[in-house]
Design an enzyme around this catalytic site. Structure first.
Site, short mmCIF file in Angstrom:
data_model
loop_
_atom_site.label_atom_id
_atom_site.label_comp_id
_atom_site.label_asym_id
_atom_site.label_seq_id
_atom_site.Cartn_x
_atom_site.Cartn_y
_atom_site.Cartn_z
N TYR A 1 -0.53 -19.72 29.65
CA TYR A 1 0.51 -18.85 30.20
C TYR A 1 0.58 -17.53 29.44
O TYR A 1 0.98 -16.51 30.00
CB TYR A 1 1.86 -19.56 30.18
CG TYR A 1 2.18 -20.25 31.49
CD1 TYR A 1 1.31 -21.22 32.00
CD2 TYR A 1 3.30 -19.92 32.24
CE1 TYR A 1 1.57 -21.84 33.21
CE2 TYR A 1 3.56 -20.54 33.45
CZ TYR A 1 2.68 -21.49 33.93
OH TYR A 1 2.93 -22.10 35.13
N LEU A 2 0.21 -17.55 28.18
CA LEU A 2 0.22 -16.32 27.39
C LEU A 2 -0.92 -15.38 27.77
O LEU A 2 -0.98 -14.25 27.30
CB LEU A 2 0.17 -16.65 25.90
CG LEU A 2 1.37 -17.43 25.36
CD1 LEU A 2 1.20 -17.69 23.86
CD2 LEU A 2 2.66 -16.70 25.63
N GLY A 3 -1.83 -15.86 28.61
CA GLY A 3 -2.91 -15.02 29.09
C GLY A 3 -2.67 -14.45 30.48
O GLY A 3 -3.50 -13.70 31.00
N HIS B 1 4.86 -23.90 27.76
CA HIS B 1 4.61 -22.73 28.60
C HIS B 1 5.86 -21.85 28.75
O HIS B 1 5.84 -20.65 28.45
CB HIS B 1 4.14 -23.16 29.99
CG HIS B 1 2.85 -23.92 30.00
ND1 HIS B 1 1.83 -23.65 29.13
CD2 HIS B 1 2.41 -24.93 30.79
CE1 HIS B 1 0.82 -24.45 29.37
NE2 HIS B 1 1.15 -25.25 30.36
N GLN C 1 2.96 -16.28 39.41
CA GLN C 1 2.09 -16.87 40.42
C GLN C 1 2.95 -17.40 41.56
O GLN C 1 4.12 -17.74 41.34
CB GLN C 1 1.24 -18.00 39.82
CG GLN C 1 2.06 -19.19 39.33
CD GLN C 1 1.24 -20.25 38.64
OE1 GLN C 1 0.28 -19.97 37.97
NE2 GLN C 1 1.65 -21.51 38.79
N TYR D 1 9.65 -7.11 40.89
CA TYR D 1 10.59 -6.40 41.76
C TYR D 1 11.99 -6.41 41.17
O TYR D 1 12.41 -7.36 40.52
CB TYR D 1 10.58 -6.93 43.20
CG TYR D 1 10.92 -8.39 43.41
CD1 TYR D 1 12.20 -8.78 43.79
CD2 TYR D 1 9.95 -9.37 43.29
CE1 TYR D 1 12.50 -10.10 44.04
CE2 TYR D 1 10.24 -10.70 43.54
CZ TYR D 1 11.53 -11.06 43.91
OH TYR D 1 11.82 -12.38 44.14
#
Length: 606
Positions: free
Chosen positions: A215-217, A276, A405, A411
């Site tokens: 998740y850090l990527g 995560h 994702q 937004y």
């Protein structure tokens, strides 16, 4: 998509000067890219290696983000040859965007070493001999004196110790760095985490261990540094004075799918929230380090992440809501058919520091839900005196949403005047969609998380990896409540597959967060219009009237009001064209506006 049957691979060794055409990249001037590199994937025959590690290396290879003479060795217990390994990899590599020639070139650099165990010293010695010969050939042919080694541990934690010991004794680089990428799980509680840390810590320095959390990527997570400290407006409102609550959400539309035996040992809190989502929260809420980019920034960023965790108290059971989808234990790999393992959880935490004191931090994660989604959402407090200023009309709160994702986007839900003659505030969004903004007219795309993180390791950048003290503190926060759930056999609430979660979850969330939902808000994802909250199957007259009045001006609504009110009443439209067609049918006299009676008749016959 490439057809794997068309890929004819070269079987000879890779010449040390095989790649002659090189392009300039952002790493072209870095020292390591001009040196030798051997990548050793431990557990090469497993699913993680085939589905993630090798395809990510191919992505770096085709982008010329690896040294031109890189070689890749797989190590596992399966008794297979180089060619058999390559045959197994082809379908996974061909599923991406790489050209057949590039895949052929990449596979010709892939070799395999089997061992009787992950601690088989003889096999590791044999592998070291092969790598050393490659490094010597590189020195003789190209004059490259330094060669580095990267070890990727795609193996379970119970074999970390024997693997680490064997590598330390037989396979460390003599002329460059030796770095280790380690996959989760990093334990299931505080004590097991410390045990795992010790298994590798006894053989390798912390600076050479890179504990990966993919998740850090992700693009939107890595964007947080620029988003927060590259914009004047954001930092000024990023505090308890302006923020009502912070939500981090993970949703999957499928269950354990044959992985139940593994998942049942961990559950959704250990599998998703404790690592995560908690890692993402740290970056979202930490103070600004005095350096954000470059090799030196890694420790400074991780110091600030630890300070966030240190300001959090251990989770208590009254801050937890658990769920389990119906049919969970039907998975044949789950042996405990009375399992209380949670597949859904909502947890509230607080960060007790001057910036965030009193602001609810909500983690929500679940499997077998109604959609696939991972996002960060920040709801701000109500605009002061807004309802009085606008004649008693409810003015929705602003929200900043960062979707990880699917479909990366950012937004900001903002209020504008309702288009037309009405002056009532209506919520819309200021939005950036990465696919349409940056990649719609380009052959390029966002790199996957594993590719980013592997490149970070090669560059010696540690910011996006989990440090030992981070892991320990994270487990200190969650271990007490996890032990209580197990010891007291606390039962999760049941929920239907494909739903939003258990009954009562939304009420728990609202009560714990103070979040105010704007039921009138309609989000257009591409050209799909949909409601942001569930609706009853049959809306009552009162609900229909409330939805109508929300958009009405002089007792009538136009096409925009018709679309929004319809969605509020559970009647969504696949496209705006479909909404216009429905409105035109209802608007028999082509006035451009319809009455409540016409709107209700449309819903009754829809």
């Amino acid at each position: 998509m490439n057809n794997s049957s068309n890929i004819v691979r070269r079987r000879q060794s890779v010449p040390v000067d095989s790649r002659t055409v090189e392009k300039v990249t952002h790493v072209s001037n870095e020292k390591w890219i001009k040196e030798g590199l051997s990548i050793i994937i431990v557990g090469a025959s497993g699913d993680l290696a085939k589905k993630k590690t090798y395809p990510s290396l191919l992505s770096l290879f085709t982008g010329q983000l690896l040294p031109p003479n890189v070689v890749i060795y797989g190590y596992a217990r399966s008794n297979i040859t180089n060619e058999q390994l390559r045959d197994k990899l082809v379908p996974y590599l061909a599923a991406g965007k790489a050209k057949s020639d590039d895949i052929e070139d990449f596979l010709s650099r892939c070799y395999y070493q089997s061992g009787s165990s992950y601690g088989d010293l003889d096999s590791w010695t044999s592998l070291n001999d092969s790598i050393t010969k490659y490094e010597q050939d590189l020195k003789d042919a190209k004059g490259i004196d330094n060669s580095n080694r990267l070890f990727y541990f795609a193996i379970p934690p119970n074999v970390f110790a024997e693997t680490g010991e064997a590598i330390k004794q037989t396979c460390m680089s003599q002329t460059g760095f030796s770095r280790m990428i380690v996959e989760k799980p990093f334990g299931r509680d505080l004590e097991s985490c410390k045990d795992i840390l010790n298994r590798l810590g006894q053989y390798f320095d912390e600076k050479d261990l890179y504990r990966i959390d993919h998740y850090l990527g992700k693009e939107l997570v890595q964007n947080l540094m620029v988003m927060r400290w590259g914009n004047m407006w954001m930092e000024n409102m990023w505090n308890r004075n302006c923020v009502q609550c912070i939500m981090l959400t993970f949703k999957e539309p499928f269950g354990t799918e044959g992985r139940g035996g593994y998942f049942d040992q961990y559950g959704i809190i250990r599998d998703i929230i404790q690592n995560h989502l908690l890692q993402v929260m740290c970056l979202l809420c930490m103070e600004c380090p005095n350096k954000l980019d470059g090799p030196e920034s890694g420790e400074k960023i991780r110091d600030e992440k630890v300070r966030v965790l240190e300001a959090m108290s251990p989770v208590t059971i009254d801050e937890v809501f658990l769920g389990q989808y119906e049919g969970y234990t039907d998975d044949e790999t789950i042996t405990n058919k009375d399992s209380n393992c949670a597949t859904f959880a909502i947890i509230r935490c607080f960060i007790n520091n001057p910036r965030w004191a009193g602001v609810p931090i909500i983690f929500k994660a679940g499997k077998a839900l109604n959609e696939r989604k991972a996002e960060m959402r920040v709801q701000f407090k109500s605009a002061p005196a807004a309802e009085t200023l606008f004649g008693g009309v409810e003015v929705p709160r602003n929200e900043l949403v960062m979707k990880l994702q699917p479909g990366e986007s950012i937004y900001l839900k903002s209020n504008i005047k309702t288009p037309g003659f009405s002056s009532a505030p209506i919520q819309t969004e200021l939005e950036v969609k990465y696919d349409t903004r940056y990649f719609a007219h380009s052959a390029s795309s966002n790199p996957d998380a594993y590719s980013r993180l592997i490149l970070d390791v090669l560059r010696g950048r540690s910011a996006n990896f989990v440090r030992q003290d981070e892991l320990i503190r994270a487990w200190e926060i969650f271990t007490p409540v996890l032990h209580q759930i197990d010891a007291e056999n606390i039962r999760p609430h049941s929920y239907k597959v494909g739903s939003r979660g258990p009954d009562g979850a939304d009420n728990f969330f609202s009560r714990k967060s103070g979040y105010l939902r704007n039921d009138a808000y309609m989000w257009e994802d591409g050209n799909i219009c949909r409601r942001t909250t569930p609706a009853d199957e049959k809306s009552s007259v009162a609900v229909i009237k409330a939805a109508f009045d929300k958009f009405a001006s002089n007792d009538k609504i136009d096409i925009q009001g018709f679309t929004g009110a319809s969605v509020m009443c559970g009647e969504g439209f696949k496209t705006m064209e479909e909404a216009h067609t429905a409105f035109d049918i209802v608007d028999e006299n082509s006035e451009g506006r319809i009455s409540f009676e016409q709107f209700k008749e449309f819903l009754d016959t829809a």
